[in-house]
Scaffold this active site. Structure first.
Site, short mmCIF file in Angstrom:
data_model
loop_
_atom_site.label_atom_id
_atom_site.label_comp_id
_atom_site.label_asym_id
_atom_site.label_seq_id
_atom_site.Cartn_x
_atom_site.Cartn_y
_atom_site.Cartn_z
N ASN A 13 -2.78 0.82 13.76
CA ASN A 13 -1.35 1.09 13.97
C ASN A 13 -1.26 2.53 14.47
O ASN A 13 -1.45 3.46 13.70
CB ASN A 13 -0.59 0.92 12.65
CG ASN A 13 0.87 1.37 12.76
OD1 ASN A 13 1.37 1.60 13.87
ND2 ASN A 13 1.55 1.49 11.62
N LYS A 15 1.33 4.09 15.46
CA LYS A 15 2.61 4.76 15.14
C LYS A 15 3.12 5.47 16.41
O LYS A 15 2.97 4.93 17.49
CB LYS A 15 2.42 5.71 13.95
CG LYS A 15 1.73 4.99 12.77
CD LYS A 15 1.76 5.76 11.50
CE LYS A 15 1.10 4.92 10.40
NZ LYS A 15 1.15 5.55 9.10
N HIS A 99 7.07 -2.27 8.41
CA HIS A 99 6.28 -1.11 7.97
C HIS A 99 7.18 -0.19 7.14
O HIS A 99 8.37 -0.06 7.42
CB HIS A 99 5.73 -0.36 9.20
CG HIS A 99 4.69 0.64 8.82
ND1 HIS A 99 5.01 1.87 8.30
CD2 HIS A 99 3.34 0.59 8.86
CE1 HIS A 99 3.89 2.52 8.03
NE2 HIS A 99 2.86 1.78 8.37
N GLU A 101 7.51 2.85 7.11
CA GLU A 101 8.18 3.92 7.88
C GLU A 101 9.44 3.38 8.56
O GLU A 101 10.40 4.14 8.79
CB GLU A 101 7.19 4.51 8.89
CG GLU A 101 6.14 5.36 8.19
CD GLU A 101 4.82 5.49 8.93
OE1 GLU A 101 4.75 5.13 10.12
OE2 GLU A 101 3.84 5.94 8.30
N GLU A 170 0.40 -2.05 1.86
CA GLU A 170 0.29 -0.62 2.14
C GLU A 170 1.07 0.18 1.10
O GLU A 170 2.29 0.37 1.25
CB GLU A 170 0.86 -0.31 3.53
CG GLU A 170 0.14 -1.01 4.66
CD GLU A 170 0.23 -0.23 5.96
OE1 GLU A 170 -0.81 0.03 6.55
OE2 GLU A 170 1.35 0.15 6.36
N GLY A 176 -1.01 8.02 5.06
CA GLY A 176 -1.05 9.34 5.70
C GLY A 176 -1.23 10.49 4.72
O GLY A 176 -1.02 11.65 5.07
N SER A 216 -4.55 5.29 4.34
CA SER A 216 -5.70 6.21 4.37
C SER A 216 -7.05 5.48 4.38
O SER A 216 -8.03 6.00 3.86
CB SER A 216 -5.63 7.21 3.22
OG SER A 216 -4.46 8.01 3.34
#
Ligand code: 13P
Length: 258
Positions: A13, A15, A99, A101, A170, A176, A216
């Site tokens: 991904n 992003k 996701h 985010e 996730e 991250g 991560s």
């Protein structure tokens, strides 16, 4: 992972990283070092403007290109949005949905569900994301939260389509941050997700569902995570931006079937 019953998938991904020109350069580097073995499926989900460059550059490879979002509507007055049929026509095979985010930007469970149904109808493989915050984990409600997210995301999916869905666990606290879930923590939740799928769609479908871990995951920790029985691959952010690291993770997915 369990390659006897389900596909292993290593998915990147990107992003909001890389331009179309950088995409082309990345794919050239990747192709030069891509392993020939076929032990897993490989996907790269890239920013919409990079899709044409990514599709062109991977045409003669087994890398499938995906989008990072879609709109559930077929067409119409939705400025800035991209439909599933546009993604299919552009050459996409996958689309990431829900996701954290994007959920942070206001995406609701109902939208995640509508997008998942739209992706399946268009013939895309939806990579549906779920995950808890650190606060939720510390309050001991991880399982309840994940159950709710999965039930809502998969509502209304027919039995013949469920095997096309990939689920990605996730944990938000691991994205991250360099703070990976331990293989045991990740396995515990992925196993729980399979139990939820079993209750909803039966044991054969649950056994055939690909469940990824993301947060991560990198070239140093992938092997151990992928060795867990219910972790069938990875959804990789940062490490998917570097060809050597991404390839190392693909190599780490080449494990004996249990
Ligand atoms: P990182 O691998 O950079 O933590 O990102 C994980 C992720 O969000 C993939 O979707």
């Amino acid at each position: 992972m369990n390659r006897k019953y389900r596909k292993t998938l290593i998915a990147g991904n990107w992003k909001m990283n890389k331009t179309p020109s950088e995409t082309k350069a990345f794919m050239t580097e990747l192709k030069a070092i891509l392993p020939r073995g076929r032990w897993c499926d490989i996907a790269l989900c890239v920013p919409s403007v990079c899709i044409p460059a990514a599709v062109r550059a991977t045409r003669d490879t087994r890398v499938g290109i995906g989008a990072e979002n879609c709109n559930a509507n077929a067409s119409g007055a939705y400025t800035g949005e991209i439909s599933t049929s546009m993604l299919v026509d552009a050459g996409c095979k996958y689309v990431i949905i829900g996701h954290s985010e994007r959920r942070e930007m206001g995406e609701t469970d109902a939208e995640v569900n509508a997008k998942t149904l739209a992706a399946l109808n268009a013939g895309l493989i939806p990579i549906v994301c779920c995950g808890e915050t650190l606060e939720q984990r510390e309050s001991g409600i991880t399982e309840e939260w994940i159950t709710m997210q999965i039930k809502l995301a998969l509502a209304g999916i027919s039995e013949d389509k469920i095997r096309k869905v990939v689920i990605a666990y996730e944990p938000i606290w691991a994205i991250g941050t360099g703070k990976t879930a331990t293989p045991e923590q990740a396995e515990e939740v992925c196993q729980h997700i399979r139990t939820v799928v079993r209750k909803l769609f039966g044991s054969k479908n649950a056994r055939a569902t690909t469940i990824l871990y993301g947060g991560s995951m990198n070239d140093k920790n992938a092997y151990e995570l992928l060795a867990q029985p219910d972790i069938d691959g990875g959804l990789i952010g940062g490490a998917s931006l570097v060809p050597e690291k991404f390839v190392k993770i693909i190599e780490d997915a080449n494990q004996p079937t249990t």
